[in-house]
Motif scaffolding. Sequence first.
Motif, mmCIF file in Angstrom:
data_model
loop_
_atom_site.group_PDB
_atom_site.id
_atom_site.type_symbol
_atom_site.label_atom_id
_atom_site.label_comp_id
_atom_site.label_asym_id
_atom_site.label_seq_id
_atom_site.Cartn_x
_atom_site.Cartn_y
_atom_site.Cartn_z
ATOM 1 N N LEU A 88 18.748 15.419 28.766
ATOM 2 C CA LEU A 88 19.573 15.894 29.714
ATOM 3 C C LEU A 88 19.249 15.282 31.093
ATOM 4 N N MET A 89 17.689 15.412 31.268
ATOM 5 C CA MET A 89 17.326 14.856 32.439
ATOM 6 C C MET A 89 17.553 13.394 32.830
ATOM 7 N N LEU A 90 17.519 12.650 31.587
ATOM 8 C CA LEU A 90 18.185 11.336 31.461
ATOM 9 C C LEU A 90 19.471 11.196 31.680
ATOM 10 N N TYR A 91 20.215 12.149 30.973
ATOM 11 C CA TYR A 91 21.506 11.879 31.121
ATOM 12 C C TYR A 91 22.082 11.890 32.584
ATOM 13 N N GLY B 225 19.066 7.989 22.705
ATOM 14 C CA GLY B 225 19.724 6.565 22.607
ATOM 15 C C GLY B 225 20.887 6.463 23.344
ATOM 16 N N ALA B 226 21.687 7.400 22.883
ATOM 17 C CA ALA B 226 23.156 7.280 23.660
ATOM 18 C C ALA B 226 23.055 7.830 24.965
ATOM 19 N N ALA B 227 22.234 8.298 25.665
ATOM 20 C CA ALA B 227 21.911 8.651 27.107
ATOM 21 C C ALA B 227 21.432 7.304 27.763
ATOM 22 N N LYS C 65 27.800 -0.496 26.401
ATOM 23 C CA LYS C 65 27.554 1.009 25.882
ATOM 24 C C LYS C 65 27.590 1.125 24.412
ATOM 25 N N VAL C 66 28.824 0.431 23.905
ATOM 26 C CA VAL C 66 29.334 0.467 22.580
ATOM 27 C C VAL C 66 28.028 -0.259 21.675
ATOM 28 N N ILE C 67 27.600 -1.402 22.030
ATOM 29 C CA ILE C 67 26.586 -2.138 21.395
ATOM 30 C C ILE C 67 25.219 -1.350 21.386
ATOM 31 N N LEU C 68 24.959 -0.785 22.597
ATOM 32 C CA LEU C 68 23.586 -0.078 22.604
ATOM 33 C C LEU C 68 23.725 1.491 21.884
ATOM 34 N N ASN D 219 24.615 5.165 28.097
ATOM 35 C CA ASN D 219 25.302 5.275 29.204
ATOM 36 C C ASN D 219 24.904 4.809 30.637
ATOM 37 N N ASN D 220 23.488 4.995 30.443
ATOM 38 C CA ASN D 220 22.870 4.762 32.050
ATOM 39 C C ASN D 220 22.705 3.031 32.290
ATOM 40 N N VAL D 221 22.327 2.333 31.071
ATOM 41 C CA VAL D 221 22.350 1.061 31.321
ATOM 42 C C VAL D 221 23.591 0.239 31.386
ATOM 43 N N GLY D 222 24.569 0.768 30.619
ATOM 44 C CA GLY D 222 25.953 0.358 30.950
ATOM 45 C C GLY D 222 26.608 0.675 32.342
#
Length: 539
Positions: A365-368, A420-422, A405-408, A425-428
């Motif tokens: 959540l900190m990363l999210y 990995g999902a968080a 986002k989809v690929i990652l 999000n951040n990269v996209g």
Amino acid sequence: MSERFDMKSYMKGAALLTIAALIVKVLSAIYRVPFQNLVGDEGFYIYQQVYPFIAIFVVWTSGGFAVAISKMLADNDLLLDKEKREQQRSAILRIVFRYLTVLSLLFFALLFGGADMFALMMGDVKLAPLLRTGAFIVLVMPALAVLKGGFQSRGLMGPIAYAQVLEQAVRVCVILAGTFIVMATTKSLYGAGRMAIAGTVIGEIIGFLLLAYLYKKHFGIFADKQKKQLSSLPILKEVTLLSLSVSMSSLLLLSYQLVDSFTVYSLLIENGMNETLAKETKGVYDRGQPLVQLGIIIASSLSLAIVPLVAHMSKKNSGRNAVPFIQLTYRTSILFGWAASLGLVLVMPYINAMLFKTDTLTEVLMLYVLQIVPLSIILTFTAILQGYGKLKKPALILFIGFIIKVILNVVMVGPFGVLGAAIANNVGLFISAMALVYYLKKITNIQLAPVSFYKKVGIASFSMTIVVIVWLQFIPALLSDFLSARMVAVIAGLSAVSIGAIVMITTIAKLRVLAEKEWYLLPLGRRMAVYQLWLNRKK
């Protein structure tokens, strides 16, 4: 009633609509906390899996299409001949309503008829009844969008504001009351989820009924006495492009959530996690959504309050007069987006336990919540670029971020889980935000902020970090012998947030990160300007 409206009444209505939009966003973020407390992480997962399906269509129609309709009708009302103006207004509304009706019926058929298929694709067939319940919300959208657009085109923002607040209030009450009853009787988590989706449907219906009543009160029953024929294709093309451009930043966040609905749970199962744990893990991951929604409220208010000024000023003197507003919008988005995300990171262990009972997956959540920064930029910059008439490239930039986002997600959720999902999000979002900044600088050739701005924000951030860390070193230890773990989290979290906010606000005021005249342009900025003048007064 005159169809014309002066600027004073229009700005008063716009301010009312801005306040209503902020109330709706706050309610939308806050109700998820008691809902999660009632149903737990598994129940929260159930609701969040289905919510993006219906929210995407609702945002596009009641938000994007309503604004697009209002713009087209307002442009039409510039025609001098009153009879011709009324005939064309009726023709535009008729064409758009039919178009929206076809879209809503197609979407209803897809969601209702394809509920089993979508549930299977998400890896949880029990979600199908929730999807079918949510499908009914799209049937009211055409009339709701046309009514909102009709009011807004005449400068009557009050009815829209009242309907939005009532709609959200009813929705929240039905969701929480209905969920409480379900959990007290059947204890069915999927039943509670279905009740929550039903609350959204009921809220939209109530909002529509209020708008319909107010429309009839203001303008009487809509009827075409002399039907004027207009070419449908140009109108449909314009309303579609405008609606997508207006709502694309909001649709972006929902589309990221939709990707998570299709990938996270199913990939966790594929990689060996049992079903119950996978549902709970996805539910914990979804805790970040209301926190992000609260974090971007300032950016949302900026896009509603400042961006219309940019759109207006950009049409004068080749847009030079819009430059100060663009710079202010950027600096404020960075300042408050970063302050919100950093503050949440610092107190996340306590905020997590305070709001959601446990501190599970706090690191995730900190990363999210770091996505608050790029989202703040995206919300304001897409609106600014829209004011310049730039629609295609911003849409392409956001689409590229979505593909990333989809690929990652596909690549990273397996080995790293929800972390990995968080990251995805951040990269996209960061790539999209930086591309939008680059594109705006390219077309305007302006410096968005001086180096001194980043230095001052860095000093304020460092000051807040040190004070909060020191505070949290001894407060929990002092209270743990007398209070329960959750009460310790409540006191430590709220006190740390308050102290951190005071330190951050005082430091940026003392360093004059924004000038006093700039604070006056921001929503509720007058008090900050007065505080800043007091801090920097000559002794």
